[in-house]
Design a protein around this motif. Structure first.
Motif, mmCIF file in Angstrom:
data_model
loop_
_atom_site.group_PDB
_atom_site.id
_atom_site.type_symbol
_atom_site.label_atom_id
_atom_site.label_comp_id
_atom_site.label_asym_id
_atom_site.label_seq_id
_atom_site.Cartn_x
_atom_site.Cartn_y
_atom_site.Cartn_z
ATOM 1 N N PRO A 47 -74.354 48.168 20.845
ATOM 2 C CA PRO A 47 -74.232 48.450 19.946
ATOM 3 C C PRO A 47 -73.868 47.911 18.540
ATOM 4 N N GLU A 48 -72.893 47.273 19.081
ATOM 5 C CA GLU A 48 -72.581 45.923 18.365
ATOM 6 C C GLU A 48 -72.887 44.310 19.347
ATOM 7 N N LYS A 49 -73.926 43.621 20.080
ATOM 8 C CA LYS A 49 -74.288 42.451 20.737
ATOM 9 C C LYS A 49 -75.536 42.483 20.860
ATOM 10 N N ASP A 50 -76.348 40.995 20.650
ATOM 11 C CA ASP A 50 -77.486 40.583 21.768
ATOM 12 C C ASP A 50 -77.171 41.567 22.628
ATOM 13 N N GLU A 51 -77.351 42.128 23.090
ATOM 14 C CA GLU A 51 -77.825 43.040 24.397
ATOM 15 C C GLU A 51 -77.917 43.713 24.974
ATOM 16 N N LEU A 52 -78.678 43.907 26.262
ATOM 17 C CA LEU A 52 -79.278 45.366 27.095
ATOM 18 C C LEU A 52 -78.603 45.921 28.209
ATOM 19 N N GLN A 92 -80.661 60.067 31.023
ATOM 20 C CA GLN A 92 -80.603 59.603 29.564
ATOM 21 C C GLN A 92 -79.447 58.661 29.099
ATOM 22 N N ALA A 93 -79.945 58.349 28.408
ATOM 23 C CA ALA A 93 -78.072 57.001 27.950
ATOM 24 C C ALA A 93 -78.388 56.607 26.368
ATOM 25 N N ALA A 94 -77.536 56.566 25.336
ATOM 26 C CA ALA A 94 -77.656 56.422 24.246
ATOM 27 C C ALA A 94 -76.088 55.624 23.995
ATOM 28 N N ALA A 95 -76.590 54.797 22.562
ATOM 29 C CA ALA A 95 -75.502 53.784 22.630
ATOM 30 C C ALA A 95 -74.822 54.806 21.273
ATOM 31 N N VAL A 96 -73.366 54.140 21.037
ATOM 32 C CA VAL A 96 -72.231 54.747 20.058
ATOM 33 C C VAL A 96 -71.429 53.979 19.768
ATOM 34 N N PRO A 97 -71.487 53.636 18.427
ATOM 35 C CA PRO A 97 -70.797 52.245 17.718
ATOM 36 C C PRO A 97 -69.487 52.866 17.229
ATOM 37 N N GLN A 98 -68.286 52.513 18.616
ATOM 38 C CA GLN A 98 -66.921 52.738 17.855
ATOM 39 C C GLN A 98 -66.918 52.174 18.834
ATOM 40 N N GLY A 99 -65.269 52.222 18.847
ATOM 41 C CA GLY A 99 -64.592 51.503 19.679
ATOM 42 C C GLY A 99 -65.142 49.965 20.955
ATOM 43 N N TRP A 152 -70.989 61.059 31.014
ATOM 44 C CA TRP A 152 -69.782 59.663 31.182
ATOM 45 C C TRP A 152 -70.259 58.843 30.268
ATOM 46 N N VAL A 153 -69.355 58.066 29.829
ATOM 47 C CA VAL A 153 -69.060 56.738 29.129
ATOM 48 C C VAL A 153 -68.798 55.864 29.302
ATOM 49 N N LEU A 154 -69.441 54.640 29.257
ATOM 50 C CA LEU A 154 -69.325 53.177 29.480
ATOM 51 C C LEU A 154 -68.665 52.659 28.710
ATOM 52 N N HIS A 155 -66.920 51.991 28.774
ATOM 53 C CA HIS A 155 -66.955 51.659 27.458
ATOM 54 C C HIS A 155 -66.896 50.197 27.524
ATOM 55 N N LEU A 156 -67.409 49.983 26.969
ATOM 56 C CA LEU A 156 -68.730 48.350 27.067
ATOM 57 C C LEU A 156 -67.459 46.872 27.081
ATOM 58 N N GLN A 157 -66.205 47.263 25.787
ATOM 59 C CA GLN A 157 -65.432 46.576 25.730
ATOM 60 C C GLN A 157 -64.191 46.453 26.642
ATOM 61 N N THR A 158 -63.579 47.923 27.612
ATOM 62 C CA THR A 158 -62.822 47.554 28.684
ATOM 63 C C THR A 158 -63.757 47.581 30.014
ATOM 64 N N LYS A 159 -65.263 47.603 29.686
ATOM 65 C CA LYS A 159 -65.578 47.537 31.171
ATOM 66 C C LYS A 159 -65.002 48.606 32.006
#
Length: 352
Positions: free
Chosen positions: A73-78, A123-130, A156-163
């Motif tokens: 949701p915040e970077k040019d990544e998949l 299913q997976a959904a991106a959320v632009p927070q944290g 489940w939630v994957l926190h992308l900032q803290t991995k």
């Protein structure tokens, strides 16, 4: 009895039939799922040995299908998660996590402790927070011979900032399923449809649930209007105003003992929130050049409030055989104009 009374009676009859079928499927699949739970537990024991985050550059992931590929949701990544692969003899399920850097055209694999169990058709959904989050719901695990299925109903939630992975435990959510669809809209996740299959029975769904990202609670919706028929594998996209567009999908039903008939859906619906607790289904009748019937297509929200649809397959089903026509064409749906049109991709300009 008036038309309205007949219609209500018919709807209630269909609801009772669906409830009976769900009970039947649940009973028969319980034994299958108990067998697979032991296998899933073995894999989780192996995953528990991962104690640190390890990120490594790697070649493209091995072949797989029914994984999720979600834009950061915040970077040019998949972000690629899960999936399955059948090598002709054995079915393999994955819970690996890969990141594709769009600008650099590079892949990296990230091992994170305590990941969700192996699965596909989730299913997976991106959320632009944290710092960016990827939310995962449901999916299935298949036995190595591909004959038995376990359907997840975990979140489940994957926190992308803290991995880090985090399992969210909240009651009142959808039953175990795969092939459903989930999207993010106005601080909530919306889950629609899907199916549950055992070795002998199956059931398709057209129910709708929301998960509130502030209160962390599930709610089952009861929208007014005419809902889509039960289905899996449809396209589900959030409009700019927060409403949801549903297109296509697939379902099957028994026509006689040991014979199923598949239906490829080509209809479109809009699900709109018109108050705190009021949701409404309405059928869309778009103009323009519509996609030919197909399943297994991919779709995403593109620029200018347009849905982009690519590829898919149309299967000609006979009692003893199946033949498929595969597509690589592109269609676009303009949500503002309620119109389909074919997409044209221009190649790179050649020097004269």
């Amino acid at each position: 009895m008036g038309k309205k009374g007949k219609k209500e009676k018919k709807v209630k009859g269909a609801e009772k039939t669906a409830a009976k079928m769900e009970k039947k499927v649940s009973k028969r699949s319980k034994k299958d799922e108990e067998d697979l739970e032991a296998l899933i537990a073995e894999f989780q024991t192996l995953d528990a040995k991962k104690t640190q985050i390890i990120e490594t550059s790697c070649p493209p992931p091995s072949p797989r299908l029914n994984g999720s590929l979600t834009p950061h949701p915040e970077k040019d990544e998949l972000i690629l998660f899960g999936g399955e692969y059948f090598n002709g003899q054995k079915t393999f399920l994955y819970n690996e996590l890969y990141i594709y850097n769009i600008k650099k055209n590079t892949w990296s694999k990230i091992d994170i402790p305590n990941p969700p169990p192996r699965r596909c058709a989730h299913q997976a959904a991106a959320v632009p927070q944290g710092g960016g989050q990827i939310w995962i719901f449901g999916g299935e695990f298949a036995s190595p011979d591909g004959e038995q299925f376990y359907h997840y109903k975990d979140l489940w939630v994957l926190h992308l900032q803290t991995k880090t992975w985090e399992q969210i435990k909240a009651s009142g959510g959808p039953s175990g399923r795969s092939g459903h669809r989930m999207t993010y809209s106005k601080r909530q996740l919306i889950v629609f449809g899907g199916f549950h299959e055992s070795t002998r029975d199956y059931i398709y769904y057209n129910d709708v649930y929301t998960f509130n990202l502030d209160s962390f609670t599930w709610a089952k919706l009861s929208p007014s209007g005419t809902a889509p028929l039960p289905r899996s594998g449809c396209q589900m996209t959030t409009n700019q105003d927060g409403s949801v567009v549903i297109y296509g999908g697939y379902s099957k039903q028994k026509v006689k003992k040991d014979v199923d008939k598949g239906t490829v859906h080509t209809d479109m619906f809009l699900l709109k929130q018109e108050g705190a607790d009021k949701w409404v289904w309405s059928r869309l009748n778009p103009s323009g050049v519509k996609p030919t019937p197909r399943t297994g297509f991919s779709g995403t929200l593109g620029p200018n409030n347009r849905i982009l649809l690519f590829g898919g397959v149309y299967d000609e089903e006979e009692e003893e055989s199946i033949e498929g026509d595969f597509f690589n064409d592109i269609y676009m749906y303009d949500m503002g104009k309620n119109r389909w049109f074919t997409g044209q991709i221009k190649g790179p300009k050649t020097e004269k």
